[in-house]
Design a protein around this motif. Structure first.
Motif, PDB file in Angstrom:
ATOM      1  N   ASN A  16       0.810  -1.215   0.000  1.00 30.18           N
ATOM      2  CA  ASN A  16       0.000   0.000   0.000  1.00 30.18           C
ATOM      3  C   ASN A  16       0.852   1.279   0.000  1.00 30.18           C
ATOM      4  OD1 ASN A  16      -2.996  -0.641   0.071  1.00 30.18           O
ATOM      5  ND2 ASN A  16      -2.144  -2.102   1.549  1.00 30.18           N
ATOM      6  N   GLY A  17       2.066   1.165  -0.517  1.00 26.07           N
ATOM      7  CA  GLY A  17       2.860   2.367  -0.781  1.00 26.07           C
ATOM      8  C   GLY A  17       3.795   2.813   0.330  1.00 26.07           C
ATOM      9  N   PHE A  18       3.927   2.035   1.405  1.00 22.72           N
ATOM     10  CA  PHE A  18       4.874   2.407   2.462  1.00 22.72           C
ATOM     11  C   PHE A  18       6.269   1.895   2.108  1.00 22.72           C
ATOM     12  CE2 PHE A  18       0.929   2.989   4.610  1.00 22.72           C
ATOM     13  CZ  PHE A  18       1.158   3.830   5.680  1.00 22.72           C
ATOM     14  N   ASN A  19       7.279   2.639   2.485  1.00 29.08           N
ATOM     15  CA  ASN A  19       8.674   2.239   2.271  1.00 29.08           C
ATOM     16  C   ASN A  19       9.408   2.217   3.604  1.00 29.08           C
ATOM     17  OD1 ASN A  19       8.633   2.177  -0.658  1.00 29.08           O
ATOM     18  ND2 ASN A  19       8.312   4.391  -0.484  1.00 29.08           N
ATOM     19  N   GLU A  20      10.525   1.447   3.601  1.00 23.96           N
ATOM     20  CA  GLU A  20      11.281   1.322   4.854  1.00 23.96           C
ATOM     21  C   GLU A  20      11.966   2.643   5.198  1.00 23.96           C
ATOM     22  OE1 GLU A  20      12.807  -2.619   5.710  1.00 23.96           O
ATOM     23  OE2 GLU A  20      14.735  -1.595   5.854  1.00 23.96           O
ATOM     24  N   TYR A  21      11.805   3.066   6.449  1.00 27.26           N
ATOM     25  CA  TYR A  21      12.426   4.290   6.937  1.00 27.26           C
ATOM     26  C   TYR A  21      13.592   3.933   7.848  1.00 27.26           C
ATOM     27  CZ  TYR A  21      12.723   8.556   9.801  1.00 27.26           C
ATOM     28  OH  TYR A  21      13.157   9.663  10.485  1.00 27.26           O
ATOM     29  N   GLU A  22      13.372   2.930   8.700  1.00 29.71           N
ATOM     30  CA  GLU A  22      14.406   2.527   9.666  1.00 29.71           C
ATOM     31  C   GLU A  22      14.096   1.135  10.210  1.00 29.71           C
ATOM     32  OE1 GLU A  22      14.248   4.694  13.356  1.00 29.71           O
ATOM     33  OE2 GLU A  22      16.410   4.638  13.603  1.00 29.71           O
TER      34      GLU A  22
ATOM     35  N   PHE B 211      14.953  -1.303  13.527  1.00 29.34           N
ATOM     36  CA  PHE B 211      15.534  -1.171  14.864  1.00 29.34           C
ATOM     37  C   PHE B 211      15.080  -2.293  15.786  1.00 29.34           C
ATOM     38  CE2 PHE B 211      11.739   0.406  17.005  1.00 29.34           C
ATOM     39  CZ  PHE B 211      10.989   0.871  15.924  1.00 29.34           C
ATOM     40  N   GLU B 212      15.839  -2.472  16.847  1.00 29.94           N
ATOM     41  CA  GLU B 212      15.518  -3.473  17.872  1.00 29.94           C
ATOM     42  C   GLU B 212      14.751  -2.770  18.975  1.00 29.94           C
ATOM     43  OE1 GLU B 212      16.637  -6.852  18.127  1.00 29.94           O
ATOM     44  OE2 GLU B 212      17.193  -6.565  16.023  1.00 29.94           O
ATOM     45  N   TYR B 213      13.682  -3.412  19.445  1.00 32.09           N
ATOM     46  CA  TYR B 213      12.943  -2.885  20.579  1.00 32.09           C
ATOM     47  C   TYR B 213      12.439  -4.074  21.384  1.00 32.09           C
ATOM     48  CZ  TYR B 213       9.399  -0.475  23.327  1.00 32.09           C
ATOM     49  OH  TYR B 213       8.638   0.007  24.356  1.00 32.09           O
ATOM     50  N   ALA B 214      12.706  -4.066  22.677  1.00 30.34           N
ATOM     51  CA  ALA B 214      12.278  -5.165  23.543  1.00 30.34           C
ATOM     52  C   ALA B 214      12.660  -6.514  22.936  1.00 30.34           C
ATOM     53  CB  ALA B 214      10.777  -5.088  23.797  1.00 30.34           C
ATOM     54  N   LYS B 215      13.880  -6.582  22.407  1.00 31.81           N
ATOM     55  CA  LYS B 215      14.473  -7.815  21.860  1.00 31.81           C
ATOM     56  C   LYS B 215      13.735  -8.352  20.633  1.00 31.81           C
ATOM     57  CE  LYS B 215      16.827  -8.978  26.069  1.00 31.81           C
ATOM     58  NZ  LYS B 215      16.900  -9.822  27.234  1.00 31.81           N
ATOM     59  N   ARG B 216      13.016  -7.490  19.922  1.00 33.08           N
ATOM     60  CA  ARG B 216      12.412  -7.902  18.650  1.00 33.08           C
ATOM     61  C   ARG B 216      12.853  -6.910  17.582  1.00 33.08           C
ATOM     62  NH1 ARG B 216       6.363 -10.219  19.147  1.00 33.08           N
ATOM     63  NH2 ARG B 216       7.053 -11.250  17.267  1.00 33.08           N
ATOM     64  N   THR B 217      12.839  -7.361  16.312  1.00 31.10           N
ATOM     65  CA  THR B 217      13.236  -6.459  15.230  1.00 31.10           C
ATOM     66  C   THR B 217      11.994  -5.844  14.598  1.00 31.10           C
ATOM     67  OG1 THR B 217      15.096  -7.913  14.836  1.00 31.10           O
ATOM     68  CG2 THR B 217      14.630  -6.295  13.124  1.00 31.10           C
ATOM     69  N   TYR B 218      11.996  -4.531  14.534  1.00 28.43           N
ATOM     70  CA  TYR B 218      10.868  -3.779  13.970  1.00 28.43           C
ATOM     71  C   TYR B 218      11.322  -2.975  12.761  1.00 28.43           C
ATOM     72  CZ  TYR B 218       8.188  -4.753  18.172  1.00 28.43           C
ATOM     73  OH  TYR B 218       7.516  -5.387  19.177  1.00 28.43           O
ATOM     74  N   ALA B 219      10.370  -2.691  11.865  1.00 33.62           N
ATOM     75  CA  ALA B 219      10.635  -1.767  10.761  1.00 33.62           C
ATOM     76  C   ALA B 219       9.726  -0.565  10.946  1.00 33.62           C
ATOM     77  CB  ALA B 219      10.331  -2.453   9.436  1.00 33.62           C
ATOM     78  N   MET B 220      10.310   0.607  10.866  1.00 41.06           N
ATOM     79  CA  MET B 220       9.501   1.821  10.803  1.00 41.06           C
ATOM     80  C   MET B 220       9.320   2.111   9.314  1.00 41.06           C
ATOM     81  SD  MET B 220       7.918   4.181  12.460  1.00 41.06           S
ATOM     82  CE  MET B 220       8.529   4.312  14.137  1.00 41.06           C
ATOM     83  N   LEU B 221       8.091   2.198   8.880  1.00 42.89           N
ATOM     84  CA  LEU B 221       7.791   2.436   7.462  1.00 42.89           C
ATOM     85  C   LEU B 221       7.178   3.822   7.325  1.00 42.89           C
ATOM     86  CD1 LEU B 221       5.992  -0.981   6.732  1.00 42.89           C
ATOM     87  CD2 LEU B 221       8.433  -0.479   6.490  1.00 42.89           C
ATOM     88  N   VAL B 222       7.299   4.392   6.117  1.00 40.32           N
ATOM     89  CA  VAL B 222       6.709   5.711   5.891  1.00 40.32           C
ATOM     90  C   VAL B 222       6.079   5.779   4.504  1.00 40.32           C
ATOM     91  CG1 VAL B 222       8.889   6.732   5.056  1.00 40.32           C
ATOM     92  CG2 VAL B 222       7.108   8.210   6.025  1.00 40.32           C
ATOM     93  N   LYS B 223       4.949   6.463   4.441  1.00 37.40           N
ATOM     94  CA  LYS B 223       4.311   6.742   3.145  1.00 37.40           C
ATOM     95  C   LYS B 223       4.278   8.254   2.973  1.00 37.40           C
ATOM     96  CE  LYS B 223       0.175   5.699   0.546  1.00 37.40           C
ATOM     97  NZ  LYS B 223      -1.171   5.154   0.590  1.00 37.40           N
ATOM     98  N   ASN B 224       4.884   8.737   1.904  1.00 42.54           N
ATOM     99  CA  ASN B 224       4.937  10.190   1.693  1.00 42.54           C
ATOM    100  C   ASN B 224       3.814  10.676   0.792  1.00 42.54           C
ATOM    101  OD1 ASN B 224       7.315  11.065   3.216  1.00 42.54           O
ATOM    102  ND2 ASN B 224       8.340   9.574   1.903  1.00 42.54           N
TER     103      ASN B 224
END
Ligand SMILES: CC(C)(COP(=O)(O)OP(=O)(O)OC[C@H]1O[C@@H](n2cnc3c(N)ncnc32)[C@H](O)[C@@H]1OP(=O)(O)O)[C@@H](O)C(=O)NCCC(=O)NCCS
Length: 169
Positions: A148-154, A156-169
């Motif tokens: 749906n048009g989001f791209n990877e921004y960052e 990162f690890e949080y609470a021992k899990r890997t997360y992706a911060m995505l952004v749609k401009n």
């Protein structure tokens, strides 16, 4: 029960059924209902609906969890007490990850009739740019947002899990 409390409870039930393994639903229906009462009353959060899909947007992502905890404090403590020694909760409490991006951000999104296009249509109708979302890296939700048009921004690890911060401009 007032109309807002009834709506909060209905939303809490849908959230619980859609994301049963997530940390917030694991605090129980009573707390989740209190959480949605806070969301309904908040000027910095908004609920967007399209058919079976629900999206909770926060315009103050940096202070979101701090405000949630303060505003729901007695209920939060009651819900948290039996969980305090569970590893998943300890990891979250002791993690000092700072919020990496500005708002607006999708705090939660779920659909009670999955795979019918409701979530995608809701995102199309969400007229916010840029719009951020944090999701578990490699999960189905990440694919959904990327379609749906989001791209990877960052990443990162949080609470021992890997997360992706995505952004749609
Ligand atoms: C992610 C979600 C909100 C999408 O809403 P939706 O109404 O199902 O969205 P659409 O029908 O427009 O898109 C379906 C796509 O969502 C993705 N998806 C993610 N989780 C899914 C699930 N549990 N079931 C079905 N599809 C899912 C798939 O990529 C699917 O694409 P496909 O049909 O090509 O396989 C919804 O599936 C859901 O509630 N998932 C569980 C909660 C969640 O993971 N929320 C996001 C984290 S904040």
């Amino acid at each position: 029960m007032s109309k807002t409390n009834e709506c909060a409870r209905k939303l809490a039930i849908s959230h619980l059924n859609s994301l049963p393994d997530d940390i917030l639903p694991s605090l129980g229906l009573r707390y989740l209902t209190r959480f949605y009462q806070f969301i309904y009353a908040s000027a910095s959060e908004e609920i967007i609906n399209y058919k079976s899909a629900r999206c909770i947007i926060t315009y103050r992502a940096d202070s979101f969890w701090r405000r949630v905890i303060i505003k729901t404090f007695p209920s939060f403590i009651m819900a948290m007490l039996p969980k305090i020694f569970e590893k998943q909760f300890r990891n979250c409490l002791w993690s000092n990850k700072k919020h990496p991006n500005p708002s607006p951000q999708i705090a939660f999104m779920f659909s009670t009739k999955k795979g019918k296009g409701h979530g995608s249509e809701l995102l199309r109708r969400c007229n916010l740019s840029p719009l951020y979302v944090k999701t578990i890296k490699g999960g189905r939700a990440e694919q959904f947002y990327k379609k749906n048009g989001f791209n990877e921004y960052e990443v990162f690890e949080y609470a021992k899990r890997t997360y992706a911060m995505l952004v749609k401009n």
